[in-house]
Write a protein that holds these residues in place. Structure first.
Motif, PDB file in Angstrom:
ATOM      1  N   THR A   1     -14.406 -40.924 -38.962  1.00 25.45           N
ATOM      2  CA  THR A   1     -15.026 -41.898 -38.069  1.00 25.45           C
ATOM      3  C   THR A   1     -16.206 -41.246 -37.351  1.00 25.45           C
ATOM      4  O   THR A   1     -16.028 -40.241 -36.670  1.00 25.45           O
ATOM      5  CB  THR A   1     -14.018 -42.417 -37.033  1.00 25.45           C
ATOM      6  OG1 THR A   1     -12.920 -43.005 -37.728  1.00 25.45           O
ATOM      7  CG2 THR A   1     -14.655 -43.438 -36.121  1.00 25.45           C
ATOM      8  N   PRO A   2     -17.398 -41.808 -37.497  1.00 22.95           N
ATOM      9  CA  PRO A   2     -18.561 -41.212 -36.827  1.00 22.95           C
ATOM     10  C   PRO A   2     -18.845 -41.889 -35.486  1.00 22.95           C
ATOM     11  O   PRO A   2     -18.457 -43.021 -35.237  1.00 22.95           O
ATOM     12  CB  PRO A   2     -19.692 -41.487 -37.806  1.00 22.95           C
ATOM     13  CG  PRO A   2     -19.315 -42.790 -38.416  1.00 22.95           C
ATOM     14  CD  PRO A   2     -17.808 -42.806 -38.481  1.00 22.95           C
ATOM     15  N   VAL A   3     -19.535 -41.163 -34.639  1.00 24.71           N
ATOM     16  CA  VAL A   3     -20.024 -41.684 -33.365  1.00 24.71           C
ATOM     17  C   VAL A   3     -21.300 -40.905 -33.055  1.00 24.71           C
ATOM     18  O   VAL A   3     -21.519 -39.816 -33.602  1.00 24.71           O
ATOM     19  CB  VAL A   3     -18.950 -41.542 -32.257  1.00 24.71           C
ATOM     20  CG1 VAL A   3     -18.735 -40.107 -31.871  1.00 24.71           C
ATOM     21  CG2 VAL A   3     -19.270 -42.382 -31.052  1.00 24.71           C
ATOM     22  N   THR A   4     -22.171 -41.457 -32.228  1.00 22.07           N
ATOM     23  CA  THR A   4     -23.394 -40.727 -31.906  1.00 22.07           C
ATOM     24  C   THR A   4     -23.050 -39.433 -31.186  1.00 22.07           C
ATOM     25  O   THR A   4     -22.165 -39.392 -30.331  1.00 22.07           O
ATOM     26  CB  THR A   4     -24.329 -41.570 -31.020  1.00 22.07           C
ATOM     27  OG1 THR A   4     -23.630 -41.981 -29.862  1.00 22.07           O
ATOM     28  CG2 THR A   4     -24.845 -42.772 -31.784  1.00 22.07           C
TER      29      THR A   4
ATOM     30  N   PRO B   1     -13.600 -45.413 -31.023  1.00 22.59           N
ATOM     31  CA  PRO B   1     -13.950 -45.774 -32.405  1.00 22.59           C
ATOM     32  C   PRO B   1     -12.879 -45.378 -33.414  1.00 22.59           C
ATOM     33  O   PRO B   1     -12.661 -46.094 -34.396  1.00 22.59           O
ATOM     34  CB  PRO B   1     -15.245 -45.004 -32.675  1.00 22.59           C
ATOM     35  CG  PRO B   1     -15.790 -44.678 -31.349  1.00 22.59           C
ATOM     36  CD  PRO B   1     -14.635 -44.556 -30.429  1.00 22.59           C
TER      37      PRO B   1
ATOM     38  N   LEU C   1     -25.368 -38.836 -35.866  1.00 22.20           N
ATOM     39  CA  LEU C   1     -23.932 -39.067 -35.835  1.00 22.20           C
ATOM     40  C   LEU C   1     -23.175 -37.751 -35.954  1.00 22.20           C
ATOM     41  O   LEU C   1     -23.651 -36.789 -36.552  1.00 22.20           O
ATOM     42  CB  LEU C   1     -23.521 -39.994 -36.975  1.00 22.20           C
ATOM     43  CG  LEU C   1     -24.093 -41.407 -36.929  1.00 22.20           C
ATOM     44  CD1 LEU C   1     -23.690 -42.177 -38.176  1.00 22.20           C
ATOM     45  CD2 LEU C   1     -23.625 -42.130 -35.688  1.00 22.20           C
TER      46      LEU C   1
ATOM     47  N   ASP D   1     -17.200 -40.689 -19.759  1.00 21.85           N
ATOM     48  CA  ASP D   1     -16.267 -41.272 -20.715  1.00 21.85           C
ATOM     49  C   ASP D   1     -15.122 -40.340 -21.090  1.00 21.85           C
ATOM     50  O   ASP D   1     -14.028 -40.794 -21.388  1.00 21.85           O
ATOM     51  CB  ASP D   1     -17.014 -41.697 -21.982  1.00 21.85           C
ATOM     52  CG  ASP D   1     -17.996 -42.815 -21.718  1.00 21.85           C
ATOM     53  OD1 ASP D   1     -17.757 -43.572 -20.767  1.00 21.85           O
ATOM     54  OD2 ASP D   1     -18.985 -42.920 -22.453  1.00 21.85           O
TER      55      ASP D   1
ATOM     56  N   ALA E   1     -16.137 -38.288 -34.728  1.00 20.70           N
ATOM     57  CA  ALA E   1     -15.717 -38.792 -33.423  1.00 20.70           C
ATOM     58  C   ALA E   1     -14.720 -37.867 -32.734  1.00 20.70           C
ATOM     59  O   ALA E   1     -14.758 -37.722 -31.510  1.00 20.70           O
ATOM     60  CB  ALA E   1     -15.123 -40.192 -33.568  1.00 20.70           C
TER      61      ALA E   1
ATOM     62  N   ARG F   1     -15.003 -41.855 -25.506  1.00 16.34           N
ATOM     63  CA  ARG F   1     -16.171 -42.136 -26.340  1.00 16.34           C
ATOM     64  C   ARG F   1     -15.904 -41.826 -27.811  1.00 16.34           C
ATOM     65  O   ARG F   1     -16.398 -42.515 -28.699  1.00 16.34           O
ATOM     66  CB  ARG F   1     -17.391 -41.358 -25.857  1.00 16.34           C
ATOM     67  CG  ARG F   1     -18.677 -41.900 -26.418  1.00 16.34           C
ATOM     68  CD  ARG F   1     -19.866 -41.409 -25.638  1.00 16.34           C
ATOM     69  NE  ARG F   1     -20.315 -40.105 -26.061  1.00 16.34           N
ATOM     70  CZ  ARG F   1     -21.106 -39.906 -27.100  1.00 16.34           C
ATOM     71  NH1 ARG F   1     -21.513 -40.918 -27.820  1.00 16.34           N
ATOM     72  NH2 ARG F   1     -21.489 -38.694 -27.431  1.00 16.34           N
ATOM     73  N   GLY F   2     -15.110 -40.848 -28.108  1.00 21.02           N
ATOM     74  CA  GLY F   2     -14.764 -40.552 -29.492  1.00 21.02           C
ATOM     75  C   GLY F   2     -13.464 -41.191 -29.929  1.00 21.02           C
ATOM     76  O   GLY F   2     -13.287 -41.519 -31.097  1.00 21.02           O
TER      77      GLY F   2
ATOM     78  N   GLN G   1     -25.411 -39.538 -26.220  1.00 22.97           N
ATOM     79  CA  GLN G   1     -25.654 -40.951 -25.919  1.00 22.97           C
ATOM     80  C   GLN G   1     -27.117 -41.335 -26.104  1.00 22.97           C
ATOM     81  O   GLN G   1     -27.430 -42.475 -26.396  1.00 22.97           O
ATOM     82  CB  GLN G   1     -25.182 -41.270 -24.506  1.00 22.97           C
ATOM     83  CG  GLN G   1     -23.678 -41.211 -24.387  1.00 22.97           C
ATOM     84  CD  GLN G   1     -23.182 -41.514 -22.991  1.00 22.97           C
ATOM     85  OE1 GLN G   1     -23.954 -41.594 -22.048  1.00 22.97           O
ATOM     86  NE2 GLN G   1     -21.876 -41.660 -22.865  1.00 22.97           N
TER      87      GLN G   1
ATOM     88  N   SER H   1     -15.098 -36.316 -29.047  1.00 28.10           N
ATOM     89  CA  SER H   1     -14.043 -36.563 -28.069  1.00 28.10           C
ATOM     90  C   SER H   1     -13.548 -35.265 -27.453  1.00 28.10           C
ATOM     91  O   SER H   1     -13.397 -35.163 -26.227  1.00 28.10           O
ATOM     92  CB  SER H   1     -12.889 -37.306 -28.738  1.00 28.10           C
ATOM     93  OG  SER H   1     -11.874 -37.584 -27.821  1.00 28.10           O
TER      94      SER H   1
END
Length: 141
Positions: free
Chosen positions: A51-54, A89, A62, A81, A65, A85-86, A57, A69
């Motif tokens: 699972t990717p996340v930026t 998602p 990417l 967060d 996640a 934040r991780g 911010q 986190s």
């Protein structure tokens, strides 16, 4: 600063490593009697790893996640967060993956599952088996 090519090569290397980890998990669980449990463990692991996340911010790049986190939750003091934040998602991807898996299992069972015999068909097949067994025992005597 990383170039786009470095970024792509990093994701390729990470993806190969993640796939090797999933293969190792499958290898450990391959003798598990219940396939659904094995599939769910693999889905959870895949959602956790891929699972990717930026990464930041204000940056469009990417990152995995769970790395984000852990970084924001443990290493950054004062992050707004934290783990969320991780983790959010990952949970969202996991819920969708498990729902799709459940629907797929139901459709698979509906389309390719064993056909249930009616009681009259079952009685007929039992009678045929008894007749064949009786005939084979008579021919041996």
């Amino acid at each position: 600063m990383y170039t786009a090519e470095d970024y792509l090569q990093g994701w390729i290397a990470y993806s190969i490593g993640g796939l090797l980890l999933l293969f190792f998990l499958w290898y450990l669980l391959r003798n598990l009697r219940y396939a659904a449990v094995r599939h769910i463990f693999l889905l959870i692991s895949a959602a956790f790893l891929f699972t990717p996340v930026t990464a930041y911010q204000d940056d469009a790049h990417l990152a995995p996640a769970f790395f984000v986190s852990v970084y924001e939750g443990v290493l950054l003091s004062g992050a707004n967060d934290g783990f969320q934040r991780g983790l959010a998602p990952i949970i969202a991807v996991l819920i969708f993956a498990l729902l799709i898996y459940a629907v797929g299992r139901l459709l698979w069972a509906k389309l390719f599952g064993k056909k249930v015999l009616s009681s009259s068909d079952a009685d007929d097949s039992v009678r045929e088996v008894d007749l064949v067994a009786e005939q084979s025992s008579n021919s041996v005597k």
